[in-house]
Motif scaffolding. Structure first.
Motif, PDB file in Angstrom:
ATOM      1  N   UNK A  37      59.781  12.581 -39.740  1.00 48.24           N
ATOM      2  CA  UNK A  37      59.352  12.921 -41.098  1.00 48.24           C
ATOM      3  C   UNK A  37      60.359  12.488 -42.163  1.00 48.24           C
ATOM      4  N   UNK A  38      61.632  12.637 -41.879  1.00 48.95           N
ATOM      5  CA  UNK A  38      62.659  12.254 -42.858  1.00 48.95           C
ATOM      6  C   UNK A  38      62.619  10.747 -43.125  1.00 48.95           C
ATOM      7  N   UNK A  39      62.497   9.960 -42.071  1.00 51.34           N
ATOM      8  CA  UNK A  39      62.457   8.510 -42.253  1.00 51.34           C
ATOM      9  C   UNK A  39      61.152   8.071 -42.907  1.00 51.34           C
ATOM     10  N   UNK A  40      60.072   8.679 -42.498  1.00 57.50           N
ATOM     11  CA  UNK A  40      58.768   8.387 -43.092  1.00 57.50           C
ATOM     12  C   UNK A  40      58.810   8.659 -44.598  1.00 57.50           C
ATOM     13  N   UNK A  41      59.405   9.760 -44.984  1.00 56.97           N
ATOM     14  CA  UNK A  41      59.536  10.102 -46.406  1.00 56.97           C
ATOM     15  C   UNK A  41      60.339   9.038 -47.153  1.00 56.97           C
ATOM     16  N   UNK A  42      61.440   8.562 -46.550  1.00 61.09           N
ATOM     17  CA  UNK A  42      62.263   7.524 -47.189  1.00 61.09           C
ATOM     18  C   UNK A  42      61.446   6.247 -47.407  1.00 61.09           C
ATOM     19  N   UNK A  43      60.645   5.877 -46.423  1.00 60.39           N
ATOM     20  CA  UNK A  43      59.812   4.672 -46.548  1.00 60.39           C
ATOM     21  C   UNK A  43      58.764   4.837 -47.654  1.00 60.39           C
ATOM     22  N   UNK A  44      58.098   5.965 -47.673  1.00 55.73           N
ATOM     23  CA  UNK A  44      57.039   6.191 -48.656  1.00 55.73           C
ATOM     24  C   UNK A  44      57.602   6.321 -50.072  1.00 55.73           C
ATOM     25  N   UNK A  45      58.790   6.912 -50.203  1.00 58.59           N
ATOM     26  CA  UNK A  45      59.444   6.984 -51.518  1.00 58.59           C
ATOM     27  C   UNK A  45      59.749   5.579 -52.016  1.00 58.59           C
ATOM     28  N   UNK A  46      60.203   4.716 -51.125  1.00 52.60           N
ATOM     29  CA  UNK A  46      60.490   3.331 -51.518  1.00 52.60           C
ATOM     30  C   UNK A  46      59.212   2.612 -51.941  1.00 52.60           C
ATOM     31  N   UNK A  47      58.121   2.868 -51.258  1.00 53.06           N
ATOM     32  CA  UNK A  47      56.839   2.246 -51.615  1.00 53.06           C
ATOM     33  C   UNK A  47      56.369   2.687 -52.999  1.00 53.06           C
ATOM     34  N   UNK A  48      56.733   3.915 -53.400  1.00 56.62           N
ATOM     35  CA  UNK A  48      56.344   4.395 -54.731  1.00 56.62           C
ATOM     36  C   UNK A  48      57.042   3.607 -55.838  1.00 56.62           C
ATOM     37  N   UNK A  49      58.252   3.118 -55.563  1.00 57.38           N
ATOM     38  CA  UNK A  49      59.011   2.345 -56.554  1.00 57.38           C
ATOM     39  C   UNK A  49      58.262   1.048 -56.864  1.00 57.38           C
ATOM     40  N   UNK A  50      57.901   0.312 -55.838  1.00 56.48           N
ATOM     41  CA  UNK A  50      57.067  -0.882 -55.967  1.00 56.48           C
ATOM     42  C   UNK A  50      56.612  -1.284 -54.572  1.00 56.48           C
ATOM     43  N   UNK A  51      55.478  -1.931 -54.529  1.00 60.95           N
ATOM     44  CA  UNK A  51      54.917  -2.345 -53.246  1.00 60.95           C
ATOM     45  C   UNK A  51      55.855  -3.316 -52.539  1.00 60.95           C
ATOM     46  N   UNK A  52      55.892  -3.234 -51.238  1.00 64.82           N
ATOM     47  CA  UNK A  52      56.718  -4.150 -50.451  1.00 64.82           C
ATOM     48  C   UNK A  52      55.867  -5.261 -49.827  1.00 64.82           C
ATOM     49  N   UNK A  53      54.644  -5.439 -50.317  1.00 64.18           N
ATOM     50  CA  UNK A  53      53.781  -6.531 -49.870  1.00 64.18           C
ATOM     51  C   UNK A  53      54.117  -7.790 -50.660  1.00 64.18           C
ATOM     52  N   UNK A  54      54.120  -8.928 -49.955  1.00 61.67           N
ATOM     53  CA  UNK A  54      54.487 -10.196 -50.562  1.00 61.67           C
ATOM     54  C   UNK A  54      53.444 -11.258 -50.229  1.00 61.67           C
ATOM     55  N   UNK A  55      53.803 -12.497 -50.503  1.00 70.48           N
ATOM     56  CA  UNK A  55      52.937 -13.633 -50.177  1.00 70.48           C
ATOM     57  C   UNK A  55      52.820 -13.788 -48.660  1.00 70.48           C
ATOM     58  N   UNK A  56      51.938 -14.656 -48.245  1.00 71.46           N
ATOM     59  CA  UNK A  56      51.748 -15.018 -46.838  1.00 71.46           C
ATOM     60  C   UNK A  56      51.274 -13.850 -45.978  1.00 71.46           C
ATOM     61  N   UNK A  57      50.652 -12.836 -46.589  1.00 70.53           N
ATOM     62  CA  UNK A  57      50.142 -11.654 -45.870  1.00 70.53           C
ATOM     63  C   UNK A  57      51.265 -10.847 -45.206  1.00 70.53           C
ATOM     64  N   UNK A  58      52.412 -10.798 -45.863  1.00 70.58           N
ATOM     65  CA  UNK A  58      53.604 -10.138 -45.313  1.00 70.58           C
ATOM     66  C   UNK A  58      53.968  -8.910 -46.145  1.00 70.58           C
ATOM     67  N   UNK A  59      54.381  -7.858 -45.458  1.00 63.59           N
ATOM     68  CA  UNK A  59      54.979  -6.687 -46.112  1.00 63.59           C
ATOM     69  C   UNK A  59      56.314  -6.401 -45.429  1.00 63.59           C
ATOM     70  N   UNK A  60      57.278  -5.945 -46.225  1.00 62.08           N
ATOM     71  CA  UNK A  60      58.604  -5.619 -45.681  1.00 62.08           C
ATOM     72  C   UNK A  60      59.005  -4.217 -46.153  1.00 62.08           C
ATOM     73  N   UNK A  61      58.350  -3.180 -45.616  1.00 62.15           N
ATOM     74  CA  UNK A  61      58.777  -1.827 -45.978  1.00 62.15           C
ATOM     75  C   UNK A  61      60.177  -1.561 -45.422  1.00 62.15           C
ATOM     76  N   UNK A  62      60.954  -0.793 -46.161  1.00 62.15           N
ATOM     77  CA  UNK A  62      62.320  -0.511 -45.716  1.00 62.15           C
ATOM     78  C   UNK A  62      62.774   0.836 -46.261  1.00 62.15           C
TER      79      UNK A  62
END
Length: 146
Positions: A37-62
């Motif tokens: 849950x702690x790591x999941x929360x960190x990932x989702x908080x980062x996604x709220x800042x801006x999407x981690x989806x890019x060109x070429x059908x790639x996403x890099x959540x971190x």
């Protein structure tokens, strides 16, 4: 940088939350994180800042979190493309690199991993070889170049 047990090909997942939850479960099962849950929360908080989806059908959540035991990069491809962020840019995604690093001392590693993955993804030959990999060993060989 990438462990073979954190590569998943052609998974029948259909949205961002399913993909992130699947990879986080695997990271916990393989000892890369202590607490989901702690790591999941960190990932989702980062996604709220801006999407981690890019060109070429790639996403890099971190994400950075104290629960990360060992820095890791995971790669997952889905059977079909899907919209990564239905609230944002609505970029289609099929290939996901998820990066996890410890909160303490993880900033340099975090940036290094993102940089290395991003640089490799600019190489069309690398992308073609990776995206056309149908076997785990084949994908691991390609990813080992990062």
């Amino acid at each position: 940088m990438i462990d073979k047990q954190m590569i998943f090909l052609n998974e029948p997942l259909e949205d961002r939350d399913q993909v992130i939850n699947f990879i986080v479960d695997q990271a916990k099962n393989n000892g890369f994180i202590k607490e989901k849950d702690e790591f999941l929360q960190a990932l989702l908080e980062r996604e709220k800042v801006s999407s981690t989806a890019f060109e070429f059908k790639i996403a890099i959540p971190h994400g950075k979190a104290d629960t990360v035991v060992e820095p890791f990069v995971s790669f997952l491809s889905t059977e079909e493309p899907f919209v990564w962020d239905k609230q944002g840019e609505e970029k289609e995604t099929q290939y996901v690199f998820l990066i996890g690093v410890p909160e303490k001392g993880g900033s340099k590693i975090h940036l290094k991993y993102i940089s290395e993955v991003s640089k490799k993804l600019l190489d069309e030959n690398f992308r073609d070889r990776l995206f056309n990999s149908s076997e785990l060993d084949e994908a691991y060989e390609v990813l080992s170049a990062i």
